[in-house]
Design a protein around this motif. Structure first.
Motif, PDB file in Angstrom:
ATOM      1  N   LYS A  53       0.848  -1.196   0.000  1.00 20.96           N
ATOM      2  CA  LYS A  53       0.000   0.000   0.000  1.00 20.96           C
ATOM      3  C   LYS A  53       0.882   1.244   0.000  1.00 20.96           C
ATOM      4  CE  LYS A  53      -3.850   2.033   2.565  1.00 20.96           C
ATOM      5  NZ  LYS A  53      -4.766   1.839   3.686  1.00 20.96           N
ATOM      6  N   CYS A  54       0.522   2.201  -0.835  1.00 20.77           N
ATOM      7  CA  CYS A  54       1.268   3.451  -0.922  1.00 20.77           C
ATOM      8  C   CYS A  54       1.027   4.281   0.334  1.00 20.77           C
ATOM      9  CB  CYS A  54       0.834   4.243  -2.148  1.00 20.77           C
ATOM     10  SG  CYS A  54       1.653   5.854  -2.274  1.00 20.77           S
ATOM     11  N   PRO A  55       2.110   4.745   0.991  1.00 16.77           N
ATOM     12  CA  PRO A  55       1.943   5.549   2.196  1.00 16.77           C
ATOM     13  C   PRO A  55       1.412   6.958   1.921  1.00 16.77           C
ATOM     14  CG  PRO A  55       4.260   5.428   1.629  1.00 16.77           C
ATOM     15  CD  PRO A  55       3.529   4.513   0.690  1.00 16.77           C
ATOM     16  N   TYR A  56       1.485   7.424   0.676  1.00 21.15           N
ATOM     17  CA  TYR A  56       1.002   8.766   0.334  1.00 21.15           C
ATOM     18  C   TYR A  56      -0.475   8.778  -0.039  1.00 21.15           C
ATOM     19  CZ  TYR A  56       5.724  10.674   0.274  1.00 21.15           C
ATOM     20  OH  TYR A  56       6.970  11.094   0.627  1.00 21.15           O
ATOM     21  N   CYS A  57      -0.855   7.956  -1.012  1.00 21.18           N
ATOM     22  CA  CYS A  57      -2.221   8.042  -1.541  1.00 21.18           C
ATOM     23  C   CYS A  57      -3.106   6.865  -1.140  1.00 21.18           C
ATOM     24  CB  CYS A  57      -2.192   8.176  -3.059  1.00 21.18           C
ATOM     25  SG  CYS A  57      -1.562   6.731  -3.941  1.00 21.18           S
ATOM     26  N   GLY A  58      -2.515   5.828  -0.548  1.00 12.88           N
ATOM     27  CA  GLY A  58      -3.303   4.696  -0.094  1.00 12.88           C
ATOM     28  C   GLY A  58      -3.641   3.680  -1.166  1.00 12.88           C
ATOM     29  N   THR A  59      -3.115   3.857  -2.389  1.00 10.14           N
ATOM     30  CA  THR A  59      -3.377   2.890  -3.441  1.00 10.14           C
ATOM     31  C   THR A  59      -2.800   1.538  -3.041  1.00 10.14           C
ATOM     32  OG1 THR A  59      -3.347   4.606  -5.135  1.00 10.14           O
ATOM     33  CG2 THR A  59      -3.004   2.344  -5.887  1.00 10.14           C
ATOM     34  N   VAL A  60      -3.598   0.489  -3.204  1.00  2.52           N
ATOM     35  CA  VAL A  60      -3.169  -0.866  -2.889  1.00  2.52           C
ATOM     36  C   VAL A  60      -2.727  -1.532  -4.189  1.00  2.52           C
ATOM     37  CG1 VAL A  60      -3.903  -3.123  -2.018  1.00  2.52           C
ATOM     38  CG2 VAL A  60      -4.722  -1.023  -0.928  1.00  2.52           C
ATOM     39  N   TYR A  61      -1.547  -2.136  -4.165  1.00  2.93           N
ATOM     40  CA  TYR A  61      -1.025  -2.869  -5.320  1.00  2.93           C
ATOM     41  C   TYR A  61      -1.002  -4.344  -4.961  1.00  2.93           C
ATOM     42  CZ  TYR A  61       0.407   1.648  -7.110  1.00  2.93           C
ATOM     43  OH  TYR A  61       0.408   2.940  -7.578  1.00  2.93           O
ATOM     44  N   ARG A  62      -1.539  -5.183  -5.870  1.00  2.00           N
ATOM     45  CA  ARG A  62      -1.561  -6.633  -5.653  1.00  2.00           C
ATOM     46  C   ARG A  62      -0.854  -7.331  -6.804  1.00  2.00           C
ATOM     47  NH1 ARG A  62      -7.293  -6.516  -3.809  1.00  2.00           N
ATOM     48  NH2 ARG A  62      -7.060  -6.249  -1.562  1.00  2.00           N
ATOM     49  N   LEU A  63       0.017  -8.239  -6.455  1.00  2.00           N
ATOM     50  CA  LEU A  63       0.736  -9.019  -7.459  1.00  2.00           C
ATOM     51  C   LEU A  63      -0.146 -10.164  -7.932  1.00  2.00           C
ATOM     52  CD1 LEU A  63       3.418  -9.419  -8.934  1.00  2.00           C
ATOM     53  CD2 LEU A  63       4.171 -10.796  -7.003  1.00  2.00           C
ATOM     54  N   GLU A  64      -0.369 -10.216  -9.237  1.00  2.00           N
ATOM     55  CA  GLU A  64      -1.165 -11.311  -9.807  1.00  2.00           C
ATOM     56  C   GLU A  64      -0.463 -12.627  -9.499  1.00  2.00           C
ATOM     57  OE1 GLU A  64      -1.299 -10.191 -13.896  1.00  2.00           O
ATOM     58  OE2 GLU A  64      -2.947  -8.789 -13.586  1.00  2.00           O
ATOM     59  N   GLY A  65      -1.169 -13.553  -8.952  1.00  2.00           N
ATOM     60  CA  GLY A  65      -0.584 -14.832  -8.598  1.00  2.00           C
ATOM     61  C   GLY A  65      -0.026 -14.872  -7.192  1.00  2.00           C
ATOM     62  N   GLY A  66      -0.112 -13.754  -6.458  1.00  2.00           N
ATOM     63  CA  GLY A  66       0.320 -13.727  -5.064  1.00  2.00           C
ATOM     64  C   GLY A  66       1.801 -13.467  -4.883  1.00  2.00           C
ATOM     65  N   ALA A  67       2.297 -13.802  -3.703  1.00  2.00           N
ATOM     66  CA  ALA A  67       3.671 -13.514  -3.309  1.00  2.00           C
ATOM     67  C   ALA A  67       4.668 -14.337  -4.112  1.00  2.00           C
ATOM     68  CB  ALA A  67       3.849 -13.786  -1.820  1.00  2.00           C
ATOM     69  N   ARG A  68       5.862 -13.800  -4.244  1.00  2.00           N
ATOM     70  CA  ARG A  68       6.946 -14.462  -4.951  1.00  2.00           C
ATOM     71  C   ARG A  68       8.014 -14.868  -3.944  1.00  2.00           C
ATOM     72  NH1 ARG A  68       9.361 -10.328  -8.300  1.00  2.00           N
ATOM     73  NH2 ARG A  68      10.621 -11.996  -9.126  1.00  2.00           N
ATOM     74  N   HIS A  69       7.754 -15.857  -3.150  1.00  2.00           N
ATOM     75  CA  HIS A  69       8.723 -16.298  -2.135  1.00  2.00           C
ATOM     76  C   HIS A  69      10.014 -16.741  -2.793  1.00  2.00           C
ATOM     77  CE1 HIS A  69       5.851 -16.001   1.069  1.00  2.00           C
ATOM     78  NE2 HIS A  69       4.987 -16.697   0.378  1.00  2.00           N
ATOM     79  N   GLY A  70      11.116 -16.347  -2.175  1.00  2.00           N
ATOM     80  CA  GLY A  70      12.420 -16.767  -2.675  1.00  2.00           C
ATOM     81  C   GLY A  70      12.982 -15.886  -3.759  1.00  2.00           C
ATOM     82  N   HIS A  71      12.307 -14.772  -4.107  1.00  2.00           N
ATOM     83  CA  HIS A  71      12.820 -13.864  -5.131  1.00  2.00           C
ATOM     84  C   HIS A  71      13.331 -12.614  -4.494  1.00  2.00           C
ATOM     85  CE1 HIS A  71      11.313 -15.870  -8.844  1.00  2.00           C
ATOM     86  NE2 HIS A  71      10.629 -16.504  -7.917  1.00  2.00           N
TER      87      HIS A  71
END
Length: 71
Positions: A53-71
């Motif tokens: 989430k952006c600390p300035y405007c509050g826009t939430v960004y979601r990665l398609e497919g979820g988290a990328r563990h190990g990257h």
């Protein structure tokens, strides 16, 4: 990038691998935002948890497919 709405009606920006600006990060404001509501550029980690989430405007960004563990 595409936008979806969460249960609390806040828009979430869905991002894919091609939208990442480094290892698991996106930046805000994103290229689709209008210039009049711009704020300082910040990098947001979406690779660790799949969402950020952006600390300035509050826009939430979601990665398609979820988290990328190990990257």
């Amino acid at each position: 990038m595409s936008t979806t709405h969460t249960q609390d009606t806040q828009a979430a920006v869905m991002v894919g691998e091609k939208d990442l600006a480094g290892p698991g990060a996106v930046f805000c404001p994103n290229p689709k935002m209008t210039l009049w509501n711009a704020h300082p550029k910040v990098f947001i980690d979406v690779g660790t948890t799949g969402e950020g989430k952006c600390p300035y405007c509050g826009t939430v960004y979601r990665l398609e497919g979820g988290a990328r563990h190990g990257h």
